[in-house]
Design a protein around this motif. Sequence first.
Motif, short mmCIF file in Angstrom:
data_model
loop_
_atom_site.label_atom_id
_atom_site.label_comp_id
_atom_site.label_asym_id
_atom_site.label_seq_id
_atom_site.Cartn_x
_atom_site.Cartn_y
_atom_site.Cartn_z
N GLU A 94 74.95 9.34 -25.27
CA GLU A 94 74.05 8.56 -24.41
C GLU A 94 72.59 8.85 -24.75
O GLU A 94 71.76 7.93 -24.81
N ILE A 95 72.28 10.12 -24.96
CA ILE A 95 70.92 10.50 -25.33
C ILE A 95 70.56 9.94 -26.70
O ILE A 95 69.47 9.42 -26.92
N ALA A 96 71.51 10.03 -27.64
CA ALA A 96 71.26 9.52 -28.99
C ALA A 96 70.96 8.02 -28.95
O ALA A 96 70.03 7.55 -29.62
N GLU A 97 71.73 7.28 -28.17
CA GLU A 97 71.52 5.83 -28.09
C GLU A 97 70.15 5.52 -27.47
O GLU A 97 69.44 4.63 -27.93
N MET A 98 69.79 6.28 -26.46
CA MET A 98 68.49 6.07 -25.81
C MET A 98 67.34 6.34 -26.78
O MET A 98 66.39 5.55 -26.87
N VAL A 99 67.44 7.43 -27.53
CA VAL A 99 66.37 7.80 -28.47
C VAL A 99 66.30 6.82 -29.63
O VAL A 99 65.23 6.33 -30.00
N LEU A 100 67.46 6.52 -30.23
CA LEU A 100 67.49 5.67 -31.43
C LEU A 100 67.12 4.23 -31.13
O LEU A 100 66.26 3.64 -31.80
N ASP A 101 67.77 3.66 -30.14
CA ASP A 101 67.61 2.24 -29.86
C ASP A 101 66.43 1.98 -28.94
O ASP A 101 65.62 1.07 -29.17
N GLY A 102 66.31 2.79 -27.90
CA GLY A 102 65.28 2.54 -26.90
C GLY A 102 63.89 2.98 -27.29
O GLY A 102 62.90 2.37 -26.90
N VAL A 120 62.30 -7.30 -36.71
CA VAL A 120 63.16 -7.48 -35.54
C VAL A 120 64.06 -6.25 -35.41
O VAL A 120 64.73 -5.85 -36.37
N GLY A 121 64.05 -5.64 -34.23
CA GLY A 121 64.87 -4.47 -33.99
C GLY A 121 66.28 -4.83 -33.60
O GLY A 121 66.51 -5.75 -32.80
N ILE A 179 73.78 2.74 -34.19
CA ILE A 179 74.73 2.85 -33.08
C ILE A 179 75.79 1.77 -33.27
O ILE A 179 75.46 0.59 -33.43
N GLY A 180 77.06 2.17 -33.30
CA GLY A 180 78.15 1.21 -33.44
C GLY A 180 78.96 1.11 -32.16
O GLY A 180 78.87 1.97 -31.28
N MET A 181 79.77 0.07 -32.07
CA MET A 181 80.59 -0.14 -30.88
C MET A 181 82.07 -0.07 -31.23
O MET A 181 82.51 -0.69 -32.20
N GLY A 182 82.81 0.71 -30.45
CA GLY A 182 84.23 0.86 -30.66
C GLY A 182 85.03 -0.29 -30.06
O GLY A 182 84.47 -1.19 -29.42
N ALA A 183 86.33 -0.23 -30.24
CA ALA A 183 87.21 -1.33 -29.81
C ALA A 183 87.21 -1.54 -28.30
O ALA A 183 87.51 -2.63 -27.82
N HIS A 184 86.85 -0.49 -27.54
CA HIS A 184 86.86 -0.60 -26.08
C HIS A 184 85.44 -0.59 -25.52
O HIS A 184 85.25 -0.30 -24.33
N GLY A 185 84.46 -0.88 -26.35
CA GLY A 185 83.08 -0.96 -25.89
C GLY A 185 82.33 0.36 -25.91
O GLY A 185 81.15 0.40 -25.52
N GLU A 186 82.99 1.44 -26.34
CA GLU A 186 82.32 2.74 -26.36
C GLU A 186 81.29 2.79 -27.49
O GLU A 186 81.44 2.15 -28.51
N SER A 187 80.23 3.58 -27.25
CA SER A 187 79.19 3.74 -28.26
C SER A 187 79.52 4.90 -29.18
O SER A 187 80.01 5.93 -28.75
N TYR A 188 79.19 4.71 -30.46
CA TYR A 188 79.34 5.78 -31.44
C TYR A 188 78.01 6.00 -32.16
O TYR A 188 77.37 5.04 -32.60
N ASN A 189 77.62 7.26 -32.22
CA ASN A 189 76.46 7.63 -33.04
C ASN A 189 76.96 7.76 -34.48
O ASN A 189 77.86 8.54 -34.76
#
Length: 294
Positions: A94-102, A120-121, A179-189
Amino acid sequence: MYSDQDKAEILVDALPYIQEFYGTTVVIKYGGNAMINDTLKENVMRDVALMKFVGIRPILVHGGGPEITGFLKKVGKESTFVSGLRVTDEETVEIAEMVLDGKLNSEIVGLLNLRGVRAVGLSGKDAGLIKAQKKLATVYENDTAHQVDIGYVGEVTEIDTGLITDLLDQGYVPVVAPIGMGAHGESYNINADYVAAEIAGALHAEKLLLLTDVEGVYKNFADKSSFLSQLRMDEAREYIRSGIIEGGMIPKVEACLRALEAGAHKAHIIDGRLAHSIILEIFTSRGIGTMVLR
């Protein structure tokens, strides 16, 4: 200071390379000190702008490891790495997604836009750009490979190139957070080197450039004379297996191998600490860093 004549000759010398790479796609993995040092950051943004305005189609895939580590420290979490990959629990991803994407992605887009580049981001979750699954780290002990579960660390299963191609065709520079998305919507760093490699392969990019904090690959890092300006794919695999290539260099070399296997034409590991390293690689005869060969 360069005279006007010197500047003219430099531009003329660059003409064959501008002609060679005009209209081609170049994927750049941006990370390390080049993201932290303000001078180096400015150099990278100017390099990308120059590439864009001479007709090259750059794609920037950025990391953010030091920033993630720093934020984790602020919340009292220590970082652990296995084979160069961060062990990532649910809070960490969650922190990784916030830092990388946000944070980082929007900063890079802003810096490019200020230099006249229409950037474009993108997150890998946008329009299903990066589909992912759990990645197990490979650890070698006594020449035997073991697989280790390190949490929400992903590997790319599919790149949907449609969105990136559309943006390139309309004159934009895509800036991708890994950041990638798994088959069930989970985030992967996902390690940004691997993301850059998969995008380069899927698009059959002319070049993959991985910016790092060393000159390139050494057979013995303590011996500077052992620097490898070129590395064959079979040599690279053997050096990883035997431990000659280790730690954080493993993902970079594996990324080069994957990009070439998937369709990229050339893959390079270059020193992002060197001013204008991207331009030196593309627009000079000698280039810099280590080139991994098919």
